[in-house]
Scaffold this motif. Structure first.
Motif, PDB file in Angstrom:
ATOM      1  N   ILE A   1      -2.518 -17.970 -43.424  1.00 47.96           N
ATOM      2  CA  ILE A   1      -3.642 -18.209 -42.519  1.00 47.96           C
ATOM      3  C   ILE A   1      -4.450 -16.918 -42.401  1.00 47.96           C
ATOM      4  CG2 ILE A   1      -4.298 -18.762 -40.146  1.00 47.96           C
ATOM      5  CD1 ILE A   1      -1.785 -20.495 -39.965  1.00 47.96           C
ATOM      6  N   SER A   2      -5.701 -16.972 -42.822  1.00 45.72           N
ATOM      7  CA  SER A   2      -6.536 -15.770 -42.860  1.00 45.72           C
ATOM      8  C   SER A   2      -7.557 -15.720 -41.738  1.00 45.72           C
ATOM      9  CB  SER A   2      -7.264 -15.694 -44.208  1.00 45.72           C
ATOM     10  OG  SER A   2      -7.977 -16.893 -44.463  1.00 45.72           O
ATOM     11  N   ASP A   3      -7.748 -16.850 -41.055  1.00 46.81           N
ATOM     12  CA  ASP A   3      -8.704 -16.888 -39.950  1.00 46.81           C
ATOM     13  C   ASP A   3      -8.267 -17.977 -38.975  1.00 46.81           C
ATOM     14  OD1 ASP A   3     -10.855 -16.121 -38.477  1.00 46.81           O
ATOM     15  OD2 ASP A   3     -12.366 -17.155 -39.688  1.00 46.81           O
ATOM     16  N   LEU A   4      -8.440 -17.711 -37.693  1.00 47.56           N
ATOM     17  CA  LEU A   4      -8.070 -18.663 -36.647  1.00 47.56           C
ATOM     18  C   LEU A   4      -9.106 -18.598 -35.547  1.00 47.56           C
ATOM     19  CD1 LEU A   4      -5.912 -20.618 -35.384  1.00 47.56           C
ATOM     20  CD2 LEU A   4      -4.913 -18.581 -34.314  1.00 47.56           C
ATOM     21  N   VAL A   5      -9.718 -19.756 -35.258  1.00 45.24           N
ATOM     22  CA  VAL A   5     -10.801 -19.795 -34.269  1.00 45.24           C
ATOM     23  C   VAL A   5     -10.565 -20.953 -33.299  1.00 45.24           C
ATOM     24  CG1 VAL A   5     -13.284 -20.029 -33.895  1.00 45.24           C
ATOM     25  CG2 VAL A   5     -12.436 -18.864 -35.952  1.00 45.24           C
ATOM     26  N   PRO A   6     -10.486 -20.665 -32.006  1.00 49.47           N
ATOM     27  CA  PRO A   6     -10.394 -21.759 -31.028  1.00 49.47           C
ATOM     28  C   PRO A   6     -11.729 -22.509 -30.962  1.00 49.47           C
ATOM     29  CG  PRO A   6      -9.700 -19.655 -30.082  1.00 49.47           C
ATOM     30  CD  PRO A   6     -10.377 -19.350 -31.376  1.00 49.47           C
ATOM     31  N   LEU A   7     -11.673 -23.816 -30.834  1.00 44.56           N
ATOM     32  CA  LEU A   7     -12.873 -24.651 -30.739  1.00 44.56           C
ATOM     33  C   LEU A   7     -12.828 -25.414 -29.421  1.00 44.56           C
ATOM     34  CD1 LEU A   7     -12.890 -26.092 -34.377  1.00 44.56           C
ATOM     35  CD2 LEU A   7     -14.219 -24.158 -33.512  1.00 44.56           C
ATOM     36  N   ALA A   8     -13.800 -25.122 -28.554  1.00 40.19           N
ATOM     37  CA  ALA A   8     -13.780 -25.698 -27.217  1.00 40.19           C
ATOM     38  C   ALA A   8     -14.234 -27.146 -27.194  1.00 40.19           C
ATOM     39  CB  ALA A   8     -14.643 -24.858 -26.272  1.00 40.19           C
TER      40      ALA A   8
ATOM     41  N   GLN B   1     -18.920 -27.006 -31.156  1.00 41.72           N
ATOM     42  CA  GLN B   1     -18.419 -25.807 -31.825  1.00 41.72           C
ATOM     43  C   GLN B   1     -17.793 -26.148 -33.176  1.00 41.72           C
ATOM     44  OE1 GLN B   1     -15.884 -23.374 -29.377  1.00 41.72           O
ATOM     45  NE2 GLN B   1     -17.505 -22.937 -27.890  1.00 41.72           N
ATOM     46  N   LYS B   2     -17.126 -27.287 -33.222  1.00 42.89           N
ATOM     47  CA  LYS B   2     -16.549 -27.729 -34.491  1.00 42.89           C
ATOM     48  C   LYS B   2     -17.642 -27.972 -35.522  1.00 42.89           C
ATOM     49  CE  LYS B   2     -13.802 -31.466 -36.547  1.00 42.89           C
ATOM     50  NZ  LYS B   2     -13.027 -32.708 -36.283  1.00 42.89           N
ATOM     51  N   GLN B   3     -18.731 -28.630 -35.109  1.00 45.40           N
ATOM     52  CA  GLN B   3     -19.836 -28.904 -36.022  1.00 45.40           C
ATOM     53  C   GLN B   3     -20.512 -27.616 -36.458  1.00 45.40           C
ATOM     54  OE1 GLN B   3     -20.568 -32.008 -37.335  1.00 45.40           O
ATOM     55  NE2 GLN B   3     -21.733 -30.672 -38.715  1.00 45.40           N
TER      56      GLN B   3
END
Length: 277
Positions: free
Chosen positions: A254-261, A265-267
């Protein structure tokens, strides 16, 4: 005689020491290879807790299949800890989320919540051209197949540059009274006819790619590298990249991890990955 025996013992001790060193090196190398996540399928199994520390597969009938303690042990080593900028607090929260006994989260290889970003080299009319293919799985008959979902080529974008304010042309609002004869002037020597489309117009690069490929203008050369993007875990996005390096922290990680509220944000993240913004 004593001197000769001493020399022989010294040589023997040296060889034993070297042999032990080689054995330790081989053991260390073996451990590193075992620790490395060498295949995407293996990443899925380790993420889900369907494989033990030695690479042994677990099945639904096994007691340790998807065991929370096994997953908690495995997950930290599935992150790139050498080069990525992932917040340790976020990674811990992510691991807690997917291993929660009340509602654990798993990856399903066949679900449409992940896709591949394949960076390629083509030849376009004889010269090299870099481009990206976005691939996803699709059900086909009794199985599945990879399909090209979209493409991104910088050359294609140059062909459709609507930001041409210095040479901006327009079709006069009274052109209908002239039988739209103004189209002749509009199209003459104009490399950016997209000026005459609506503000919401977006060129379909996949269709252009397929047309150029079918016409023989594009020729595939090779794949440079690839990444995988996951939206399978509610509230999160993460990417998977391959790290070919010595040590235990290698392979597909896993090279990147981003929380999506939320869905917006997902789009936004999807648009960014696909180069739509």
């Amino acid at each position: 005689m004593k001197t000769i025996l001493t020399a022989l013992y010294t040589v023997l001790a040296f060889h034993i020491s070297v042999g032990q060193g080689l054995t330790r090196d081989m053991k260390d190398t073996e451990d590193q290879l075992r620790a490395s996540t060498k295949q995407i399928n293996q990443f899925f199994r380790r993420f889900n807790g369907e494989e033990d520390e030695n690479g042994k597969r677990y099945y639904a009938s096994d007691k340790r299949y998807r065991d929370p303690s096994l997953r908690k042990k495995y997950m930290p080593v599935l992150f790139d800890v050498q080069t990525s900028q992932i917040d340790p607090v976020q990674s811990k929260a992510f691991i807690k989320r997917i291993t929660d006994k009340r509602g654990p989260a798993f990856l399903d290889f066949h679900r449409d919540h992940w896709f591949a970003e394949v960076n390629t080299i083509f030849k376009y009319k004889g010269r090299q051209l870099s481009g990206t293919l976005y691939m996803r799985l699709q059900a086909q008959g009794q199985g599945y197949e990879w399909i090209i979902d979209d493409v991104a080529f910088s050359q294609f974008k140059k062909w459709f540059d609507k930001d041409t304010t210095e040479t901006k042309k327009f079709i006069h609002p009274m052109s209908h009274e002239l039988g739209f004869m103004t189209l002749r002037k509009a199209f003459k020597n104009n490399e950016h006819a997209e000026q005459f489309t609506g503000r919401s117009f977006q060129p379909d690069f996949l269709t252009i790619f397929l047309y150029e490929l079918n016409q023989g203008n594009l020729e595939f050369v090779s794949v440079k590298n690839m990444n995988f993007h996951f939206f399978a875990i509610d509230g999160y996005y993460f990417s998977l990249s391959n790290f070919n390096r010595p040590g235990y922290n290698s392979g597909w990680l896993i090279s990147d991890l981003v929380p999506l509220a939320n869905e917006d944000q997902k789009q936004q993240m999807l648009d960014y990955i696909y180069g739509k913004n």
